[in-house]
Design a protein around this motif. Sequence first.
Motif, short mmCIF file in Angstrom:
data_model
loop_
_atom_site.label_atom_id
_atom_site.label_comp_id
_atom_site.label_asym_id
_atom_site.label_seq_id
_atom_site.Cartn_x
_atom_site.Cartn_y
_atom_site.Cartn_z
N PRO A 228 11.31 38.30 30.95
CA PRO A 228 11.95 37.10 30.40
C PRO A 228 10.92 35.97 30.22
O PRO A 228 9.88 35.98 30.87
CB PRO A 228 12.99 36.75 31.46
CG PRO A 228 12.38 37.24 32.73
CD PRO A 228 11.61 38.48 32.38
N ILE B 286 10.32 32.03 30.63
CA ILE B 286 10.91 30.92 31.39
C ILE B 286 10.07 29.66 31.21
O ILE B 286 8.84 29.68 31.40
CB ILE B 286 10.99 31.27 32.90
CG1 ILE B 286 11.77 32.58 33.10
CG2 ILE B 286 11.65 30.13 33.68
CD1 ILE B 286 11.73 33.10 34.52
N SER C 105 8.14 38.47 34.24
CA SER C 105 8.43 37.17 33.63
C SER C 105 7.14 36.44 33.29
O SER C 105 6.10 36.63 33.91
CB SER C 105 9.29 36.32 34.58
OG SER C 105 8.59 36.05 35.77
N ASP D 259 13.69 32.00 26.76
CA ASP D 259 15.08 32.42 26.99
C ASP D 259 15.78 31.50 27.99
O ASP D 259 17.00 31.38 27.97
CB ASP D 259 15.12 33.84 27.56
CG ASP D 259 14.24 34.79 26.78
OD1 ASP D 259 14.56 35.05 25.62
OD2 ASP D 259 13.23 35.26 27.34
N HIS D 260 15.01 30.91 28.87
CA HIS D 260 15.58 30.20 30.02
C HIS D 260 14.72 28.99 30.33
O HIS D 260 13.48 29.07 30.33
CB HIS D 260 15.62 31.16 31.23
CG HIS D 260 16.28 30.59 32.45
ND1 HIS D 260 16.16 31.15 33.71
CD2 HIS D 260 17.09 29.50 32.62
CE1 HIS D 260 16.85 30.45 34.57
NE2 HIS D 260 17.43 29.43 33.94
N ARG E 188 19.52 29.21 27.71
CA ARG E 188 20.04 28.93 29.05
C ARG E 188 19.22 27.80 29.65
O ARG E 188 18.00 27.88 29.72
CB ARG E 188 19.96 30.18 29.93
CG ARG E 188 20.52 29.98 31.34
CD ARG E 188 20.33 31.25 32.15
NE ARG E 188 20.65 31.04 33.56
CZ ARG E 188 20.20 31.82 34.54
NH1 ARG E 188 19.42 32.86 34.28
NH2 ARG E 188 20.53 31.57 35.79
N ARG E 189 19.91 26.75 30.12
CA ARG E 189 19.24 25.56 30.64
C ARG E 189 19.83 25.21 32.00
O ARG E 189 20.99 24.76 32.09
CB ARG E 189 19.39 24.40 29.64
CG ARG E 189 18.84 24.73 28.26
CD ARG E 189 18.97 23.59 27.28
NE ARG E 189 20.35 23.16 27.05
CZ ARG E 189 21.18 23.73 26.22
NH1 ARG E 189 20.80 24.79 25.50
NH2 ARG E 189 22.42 23.27 26.06
N THR E 190 19.04 25.41 33.04
CA THR E 190 19.50 25.28 34.42
C THR E 190 18.99 23.98 35.04
O THR E 190 17.82 23.63 34.89
CB THR E 190 19.00 26.47 35.27
OG1 THR E 190 19.47 27.70 34.69
CG2 THR E 190 19.48 26.37 36.71
N ASP F 133 23.79 25.62 32.39
CA ASP F 133 23.87 26.29 33.69
C ASP F 133 23.73 25.19 34.73
O ASP F 133 22.67 24.95 35.28
CB ASP F 133 22.77 27.34 33.83
CG ASP F 133 22.77 28.03 35.19
OD1 ASP F 133 23.82 27.99 35.87
OD2 ASP F 133 21.73 28.61 35.57
#
Length: 346
Positions: free
Chosen positions: A13, A15, A43, A93-94, A115-117, A130
């Motif tokens: 992934p 990041i 990653s 992706d994240h 995706r955003r955490t 997220d």
Amino acid sequence: MPEARHMSLGDEPRILVVGPSWVGDMVMAQSLFKTLKARQPSSRIAVVAPAWSRPILERMDEVDEVVSLSVGHGQFGLATRRQLARSLQGRFDHAIVLPRSWKSALVPFLARIPRRTGFTGEQRLWLLNDRRRLDKTVLDQTVKRFVALGLPAEAAANGDIPIPQPRLRLDTENLVERRVELGLSSRPAIGMMPGAEYGPAKQWPLAYFRELARSLVVEGFEVRVLGGPKDREAGEEIADALPHTHNLCGRTRLADAVDLLGDCRQVVTNDSGLMHVAAAVGTRVQALYGSSSPAYTPPLTENAEVHYLALDCSPCFQRTCPLGHTNCLKQLMPERVLQAMLANGD
């Protein structure tokens, strides 16, 4: 570290971490990077961070790319953030957003990262998808909060989170060059960091640093006072006319400080960014706490001794002592620290 490697669309992934704005917090963020790599070894991690932090991030094996955000501390810089976001579109992706400010979540949103955490705060609900609620009683340390964002929400719910210790790589060639350039000796070295960017309620009295330096020189050590340009006068107050004592404040780059601290036997330091750097290079840390708490921002190493009086008024977390006496540090005497250092056997 080799030059930053740009990620291709085939890497999974991918990041993007929006990093913090303080030296100590950036060092602690490595615990998150280690966690991400342990969970997903393939990653690729990029870190959006202020330009000053590049020398720290380049010493972390887990960081594949550093993306500089050229916005001054406290500035919004909307045009700069938009331009950066455009350059990042389609590459990740994240995103994990460590600061809790509204503006820190803007770049991942504008870059359309799926995706955003991050933790909720500053009305940024719509920038994150997220969203995590921060329970400060459970996530009671800064580093725990960072690592928790790299875990599923349920895995961090009880606060029982493994914390990998930061570890910064040393550059021995740079160390040799700096030792010659700065006129350092072959004596075993002790580092002293009298600065604390947050404020004077975290700063041990300079007279105590000087008294300790004098005693350490008698014991056969060389003393290196380290800090930024703002600490130059403090360093001079400690080192003035003392043999084997060097005021290096403002004379070294951040990368140099990493290597010079790694070359020290021990360091004596306020709760500051350089304290976390020293811990991350494996040097024995004598950590001095006043208005802050070693429970909240401890040095992330087993090779440390914490000096904290835990007075009734501590910790207050204020920049200046609200009672006007700063007894939490003034009553922490140099003799105590010297005995602890000599008892360590170095």
